[in-house]
Design a protein around this motif. Sequence first.
Motif, PDB file in Angstrom:
ATOM      1  N   GLU A   3     -11.686   3.457  -1.402  1.00 54.26           N
ATOM      2  CA  GLU A   3     -10.664   3.713  -0.409  1.00 54.26           C
ATOM      3  C   GLU A   3      -9.276   3.813  -1.034  1.00 54.26           C
ATOM      4  O   GLU A   3      -8.433   4.578  -0.602  1.00 54.26           O
ATOM      5  CB  GLU A   3     -10.660   2.578   0.606  1.00 54.26           C
ATOM      6  CG  GLU A   3     -10.834   3.029   2.028  1.00 54.26           C
ATOM      7  CD  GLU A   3     -10.914   1.830   2.953  1.00 54.26           C
ATOM      8  OE1 GLU A   3      -9.864   1.223   3.201  1.00 54.26           O
ATOM      9  OE2 GLU A   3     -12.025   1.503   3.377  1.00 54.26           O
ATOM     10  N   GLN A   4      -9.058   2.996  -2.055  1.00 55.98           N
ATOM     11  CA  GLN A   4      -7.741   2.957  -2.678  1.00 55.98           C
ATOM     12  C   GLN A   4      -7.895   2.576  -4.147  1.00 55.98           C
ATOM     13  O   GLN A   4      -8.872   1.954  -4.541  1.00 55.98           O
ATOM     14  CB  GLN A   4      -6.849   1.940  -1.967  1.00 55.98           C
ATOM     15  CG  GLN A   4      -7.434   0.531  -1.939  1.00 55.98           C
ATOM     16  CD  GLN A   4      -6.782  -0.350  -0.885  1.00 55.98           C
ATOM     17  OE1 GLN A   4      -6.158   0.136   0.038  1.00 55.98           O
ATOM     18  NE2 GLN A   4      -6.922  -1.656  -1.044  1.00 55.98           N
ATOM     19  N   GLU A   5      -6.925   3.003  -4.951  1.00 51.26           N
ATOM     20  CA  GLU A   5      -6.962   2.618  -6.367  1.00 51.26           C
ATOM     21  C   GLU A   5      -5.675   1.913  -6.752  1.00 51.26           C
ATOM     22  O   GLU A   5      -4.631   2.143  -6.147  1.00 51.26           O
ATOM     23  CB  GLU A   5      -7.232   3.829  -7.249  1.00 51.26           C
ATOM     24  CG  GLU A   5      -6.348   5.014  -6.955  1.00 51.26           C
ATOM     25  CD  GLU A   5      -6.713   6.218  -7.827  1.00 51.26           C
ATOM     26  OE1 GLU A   5      -6.804   6.043  -9.050  1.00 51.26           O
ATOM     27  OE2 GLU A   5      -6.892   7.310  -7.277  1.00 51.26           O
ATOM     28  N   ARG A  27      -4.149  10.426  -0.788  1.00 54.22           N
ATOM     29  CA  ARG A  27      -4.533   9.306  -1.660  1.00 54.22           C
ATOM     30  C   ARG A  27      -3.909   8.019  -1.148  1.00 54.22           C
ATOM     31  O   ARG A  27      -2.834   8.034  -0.534  1.00 54.22           O
ATOM     32  CB  ARG A  27      -4.041   9.562  -3.099  1.00 54.22           C
ATOM     33  CG  ARG A  27      -4.604  10.809  -3.740  1.00 54.22           C
ATOM     34  CD  ARG A  27      -6.061  10.638  -4.131  1.00 54.22           C
ATOM     35  NE  ARG A  27      -6.640  11.940  -4.438  1.00 54.22           N
ATOM     36  CZ  ARG A  27      -6.820  12.393  -5.675  1.00 54.22           C
ATOM     37  NH1 ARG A  27      -6.482  11.655  -6.692  1.00 54.22           N
ATOM     38  NH2 ARG A  27      -7.334  13.588  -5.868  1.00 54.22           N
ATOM     39  N   ARG A  28      -4.605   6.936  -1.451  1.00 52.43           N
ATOM     40  CA  ARG A  28      -4.113   5.623  -1.039  1.00 52.43           C
ATOM     41  C   ARG A  28      -4.161   4.704  -2.258  1.00 52.43           C
ATOM     42  O   ARG A  28      -5.186   4.607  -2.943  1.00 52.43           O
ATOM     43  CB  ARG A  28      -5.027   5.104   0.072  1.00 52.43           C
ATOM     44  CG  ARG A  28      -4.583   3.841   0.721  1.00 52.43           C
ATOM     45  CD  ARG A  28      -5.600   3.474   1.805  1.00 52.43           C
ATOM     46  NE  ARG A  28      -5.599   2.032   2.004  1.00 52.43           N
ATOM     47  CZ  ARG A  28      -5.032   1.415   3.034  1.00 52.43           C
ATOM     48  NH1 ARG A  28      -4.450   2.111   3.976  1.00 52.43           N
ATOM     49  NH2 ARG A  28      -5.054   0.106   3.138  1.00 52.43           N
ATOM     50  N   PHE A  29      -3.043   4.076  -2.539  1.00 55.21           N
ATOM     51  CA  PHE A  29      -2.936   3.191  -3.700  1.00 55.21           C
ATOM     52  C   PHE A  29      -2.582   1.777  -3.257  1.00 55.21           C
ATOM     53  O   PHE A  29      -1.828   1.596  -2.294  1.00 55.21           O
ATOM     54  CB  PHE A  29      -1.846   3.664  -4.665  1.00 55.21           C
ATOM     55  CG  PHE A  29      -2.069   5.033  -5.222  1.00 55.21           C
ATOM     56  CD1 PHE A  29      -2.856   5.228  -6.356  1.00 55.21           C
ATOM     57  CD2 PHE A  29      -1.484   6.144  -4.627  1.00 55.21           C
ATOM     58  CE1 PHE A  29      -3.066   6.488  -6.878  1.00 55.21           C
ATOM     59  CE2 PHE A  29      -1.692   7.419  -5.143  1.00 55.21           C
ATOM     60  CZ  PHE A  29      -2.478   7.592  -6.266  1.00 55.21           C
ATOM     61  N   GLU A  76       0.681   5.361   0.548  1.00 55.36           N
ATOM     62  CA  GLU A  76      -0.117   6.511   0.955  1.00 55.36           C
ATOM     63  C   GLU A  76       0.621   7.784   0.575  1.00 55.36           C
ATOM     64  O   GLU A  76       1.808   7.935   0.852  1.00 55.36           O
ATOM     65  CB  GLU A  76      -0.396   6.461   2.454  1.00 55.36           C
ATOM     66  CG  GLU A  76      -1.490   5.457   2.770  1.00 55.36           C
ATOM     67  CD  GLU A  76      -1.549   5.072   4.240  1.00 55.36           C
ATOM     68  OE1 GLU A  76      -2.614   5.260   4.833  1.00 55.36           O
ATOM     69  OE2 GLU A  76      -0.521   4.594   4.761  1.00 55.36           O
ATOM     70  N   ILE A  97       0.856  -1.191   0.000  1.00 57.01           N
ATOM     71  CA  ILE A  97       0.000   0.000   0.000  1.00 57.01           C
ATOM     72  C   ILE A  97       0.890   1.238   0.000  1.00 57.01           C
ATOM     73  O   ILE A  97       1.887   1.293   0.716  1.00 57.01           O
ATOM     74  CB  ILE A  97      -0.888   0.028   1.274  1.00 57.01           C
ATOM     75  CG1 ILE A  97      -1.748  -1.238   1.381  1.00 57.01           C
ATOM     76  CG2 ILE A  97      -1.753   1.282   1.315  1.00 57.01           C
ATOM     77  CD1 ILE A  97      -2.799  -1.396   0.318  1.00 57.01           C
TER      78      ILE A  97
END
Length: 191
Positions: free
Chosen positions: A124-126, A104-106, A78, A76
């Motif tokens: 929540e995340q991409e 952003r969260r990836f 951030e 993850i």
Amino acid sequence: MNRNQVLPQVELSPEPRALKRVDFCAPQSYKGAGFLSIADMPRVSEEASANLPGDGFDWNVQTHFEESPGSEPHQILELGLKGRLHLICQRCLQDCAIDLEENRRFILMNTEAEADAYPIEDEEQEPLVVNPHFNLLETIEDEVLLSLPLIPKHPDGFCEPHATTFGDGQAEELENERENPFNILKNMKKN
Ligand SMILES: [Zn+2]
């Protein structure tokens, strides 16, 4: 066993150049923070109407691994962004300071196919496809561009519409209309 406790955590260099090549496939996590000026981001630079002292973005990045039952742990990333740039106000056509703050969260993926298969409804995340020489600077720049307002404007009441937003000819017509009532009054007095 928690992977984050075993893997080394590497400090990202704040140098814009170093951000252009980050190995997200290495068995390590990252942490870092820095400041990018508008000039460090060519595509943002193209959008900006002016580059004033202090314009640019503080960024911070942190990665960690999350255990996922039945598969490899997910990595993850951030990303936090906070800063300012100048765009043309669509009301008065003058420079307008735009303050942005984004988090952003990836979820990091190794292939496009994996990213395509990732549920799009996850807000929540991409997914972000990474590689051993990933350009993190471009990702930060992408996020700044995605955060820009569609119609940049000063706050309401701060500025007046610029005459040319009506077109030159029409602006003159408006001037004439404004004079007309006085002409009418003058004519009435004469009679
Ligand atoms: Zn304005």
